[in-house]
Structure formats: C-alpha cells, structure tokens
Design an enzyme around this catalytic site. Structure first.
Site, short mmCIF file in Angstrom:
data_model
loop_
_atom_site.label_atom_id
_atom_site.label_comp_id
_atom_site.label_asym_id
_atom_site.label_seq_id
_atom_site.Cartn_x
_atom_site.Cartn_y
_atom_site.Cartn_z
N ASN A 1 -21.10 -8.71 -31.88
CA ASN A 1 -21.08 -8.17 -30.51
C ASN A 1 -20.90 -9.23 -29.43
OD1 ASN A 1 -23.51 -9.51 -30.47
ND2 ASN A 1 -24.76 -7.74 -29.97
N ARG B 1 -32.81 -9.77 -24.07
CA ARG B 1 -33.88 -8.86 -24.43
C ARG B 1 -34.75 -8.62 -23.21
NH1 ARG B 1 -31.06 -7.68 -27.88
NH2 ARG B 1 -31.44 -7.47 -30.11
N HIS C 1 -28.94 0.31 -23.05
CA HIS C 1 -28.58 -0.83 -23.90
C HIS C 1 -27.22 -0.58 -24.55
CE1 HIS C 1 -30.15 -4.01 -27.00
NE2 HIS C 1 -28.98 -4.32 -26.48
N GLN D 1 -37.72 0.29 -25.69
CA GLN D 1 -36.49 1.06 -25.65
C GLN D 1 -36.62 2.28 -26.55
OE1 GLN D 1 -33.19 -2.43 -24.68
NE2 GLN D 1 -33.09 -1.40 -26.63
#
Length: 364
Positions: free
Chosen positions: A118, A257, A310, A286
């Site tokens: 990613n 984070r 996210h 989350q």
C-alpha cells in the site's frame, strides 16, 4: 487440513459493484475457492467485538488468522492464550500493531504482513491531504454543496504548498515516497526525522535534510506528516507538549496510526488555532465512535479538518496487491516452508524479524 479465520470489513452492495474489493467480507480476499479446494476450512466475519463475537468463538481452534488494518480484529494476549492451535497471524495490508506482538512472540507464532502493498496508495493520500489542507479545499467545497458562494471566506485560509518547509516523521517506504512526490511542488525545504539516516545518495536524490531532534523538526516545519509505525516509542508521540513546539499555523497529517497522536490534544490545538489543520485517515479505535473529537473538530475559521475513514491503503489497486500477498504468505505456510519474503516478516521463531516495531527490539 487447517482452519483459517479472516476478520474483514463489510462491503454490502459496494462489494457487488466492485468485485476487486478483495478486502471486504463478501469478496473474502479472493481465496475461498483456493483454500476449500485443498480441504481447508475458511471462516470469514466482521464480528470482532466482545466475548460473544465470531472472532472470539472461532479463534479457539484456528491455525491461521487474517486481519486487516481497516477493520482491525484486535488480537490480544487473552485471545492468543485461548487460541491453542494458532500458528500464523497475517495482516492483509501493512501494520500489525493491532496484534499483541509480545504475546505472539512468546508462543512463537509467526506474524507477517504484506509489506509494500500500500505504499504508493498511502503516499498519494498524504499528498492529497496536504493539498486539501493547505489550499483550504474542504470548506470551499462545502460552500458549493450548501449553495453558498463566499470566495473571501475560503481564500483567507488558503496558501500555496510551494515555498513551505515540509517534514516527515519517519522516512521508510512511505515517507520516502511522500518526499519524492513533494519535490515537484518546489518546497522551501524537505526535512525528515528517523532513528536511522538515509544514505547520502538518497538524501541527495530526495533533496532532504535529516533533523536529529523531533522538537527541532516540528519547530521548523509548515507541514508535518506522520509516516512511522505504532509501537511503544511512538504511542502518543504527538501530544500537547510536542504540539506546543509546532510552528503556529502549521498543518499536521497522519496516515500512520491514530494512536500516535493524542486525539484530545490535537483537537485542542486545532480549536485554538495553534495548528491550522489536521488530516488523515487513521483513528483509534477503529471504526471511530460517533463522539470521536476528530469527527467534528474545526479551527477558528471553521475549517482545518481533512479526516476520512481508513482508506488510504485500501484503494482497489492496493487491495489486489495485499490480497495476493496474503495468499502468498498462507501458501508458504501450507507448504510447511519458512521461505517467506523477508520484508513481510514481523515475528518468526520467537524473534523479531524487523526493527520497524521499535528500534529496541532484538532481531535474529
């Protein structure tokens, strides 16, 4: 034959609209047919909270557990202790801080993630967020959807990226890509803070300068972007004491984070105007609760909030990469091999295979 348990986020109609959304519950990383054709059991769920969750029921006899950073199933010491057969924990994506790594290490459970899957996606999201904040895009856009038109209200808090000092906390795979993409904007200077220096050749290529002190870094920067892992040393790193040392009117971006930044301190700094904006896509916990202060925080001008769910690391292109990477990790395990990609390994044989989760961690 083994039992594989995956905790994924629910896609609903969106999963049908785009079958390459492999990270969602309905599309199951695209590995169900592959696993079941070999006689393995594959359980998928989005139920991860509380003692009656599917995660808690099914982890008891699972040998492989797959989680994602986007809908994290928190693999606590308690869950590890009752998972007597657990041998492999896979993060479909990057970032395994939702796992109690100490407890996993004590059990010699292998922990692996799909490193690099990613990095492009997140770096692009960082640059997008910098532009959205510095150019004051969100309040200007909200005028349009609200049938308003007030150029002055939006322009009074809009600036150019060119000529600004931009700094990254962390200069690993993502931080480097952010720096590389920012060169085109002709910033005044690019800075970085990291426990290890980049090579002189790479520093020259990126036209970047290392700053030894975090406090000195934020004091010089107009834009600060957080691109480091979450571990003991970075938990709550950006707090009221560090924020007080930021240049007044600076922008802060965090796609690393959520727990690296103290939520109440960030919200207070934005409300006071000490920082001009905060944006990113990571929260703790989350999914973010409805009363999370980052949902509705604003600066004194009514802007400065560029938060999203996210999503930075789960573009369709990234999902294709991390789904394939997760399959490769599981395939290696099923072959009885330890020939994983070295960069994917977090823990193996009771050792840390990387220093990414704390410079104090001992590696093999």
């Amino acid at each position: 034959m083994v039992k594989v348990l995956a905790v994924l986020y629910k896609g609903g109609q969106h999963a049908k609209d785009e079958p390459r959304m492999y990270g969602c519950l309905e599309n199951e990383l695209g590995i169900r047919e592959w696993l079941e054709s070999q006689g393995h059991t594959y359980v998928t769920t989005d139920s991860k909270e509380g003692p009656d969750s599917v995660l808690d029921r099914e982890i008891v006899d699972a040998e492989i557990v797959i989680t994602t950073p986007f809908h994290p199933g928190y693999i606590t010491r308690e869950r590890i202790e009752k998972a007597k057969n657990l041998k492999l924990l896979v993060t479909a994506g990057v970032g395994s801080d939702h796992i109690d790594l100490t407890a996993a290490n004590e059990r010699k459970i292998t922990v692996a993630e799909v490193t690099g899957s990613n990095v492009t996606s997140v770096a692009e999201h960082v640059v997008m967020t910098i532009l959205a904040l510095v150019r004051n895009f969100v309040p200007a856009h909200e005028q349009i959807v609200n049938n308003e038109w007030d150029v002055a209200a939006a322009a009074k808090n809009s600036f150019d990226v060119e000529g600004k000092v931009i700094a990254t906390i962390g200069a690993g795979r993502i931080g480097q890509r952010v720096l590389k993409r920012l060169i085109a904007f002709d910033p005044k200077e690019l800075l970085y803070y990291d426990y290890q220096a980049l090579s002189p050749e790479l520093e020259k290529e990126l036209n970047v300068r290392r700053v030894d002190s975090l406090e000195e870094l934020v004091a010089q920067a107009d834009v600060v972007t957080v691109n480091c892992p979450l571990h003991e040393s970075t938990y709550g790193l950006v707090n009221k004491d560090l924020l007080a040392k930021f240049k007044k009117g600076a922008w802060l971006i965090n796609t690393a984070r959520g727990a690296i930044c103290v939520k109440e301190d960030v919200a207070a700094a934005l409300k006071s105007g000490h920082i001009r904006g905060y944006g990113g896509d990571v929260w703790f916990p989350q999914p973010a609760p409805a009363n999370h202060p980052w949902r509705d925080m604003r600066n004194p001008y009514g802007g400065g909030n560029a938060m999203t769910p996210h999503i930075s690391g789960t573009s369709i292109d990234a999902q294709i990469r991390y789904a394939q990477g997760a399959k490769n990790i599981i395939e290696t395990f099923l072959k009885g091999s330890k020939d994983y990609r070295p960069q994917d390994l977090i823990l193996i044989d009771g050792h840390y295979a990387t220093r990414a989760y704390g410079a104090d961690k001992k590696t093999k």
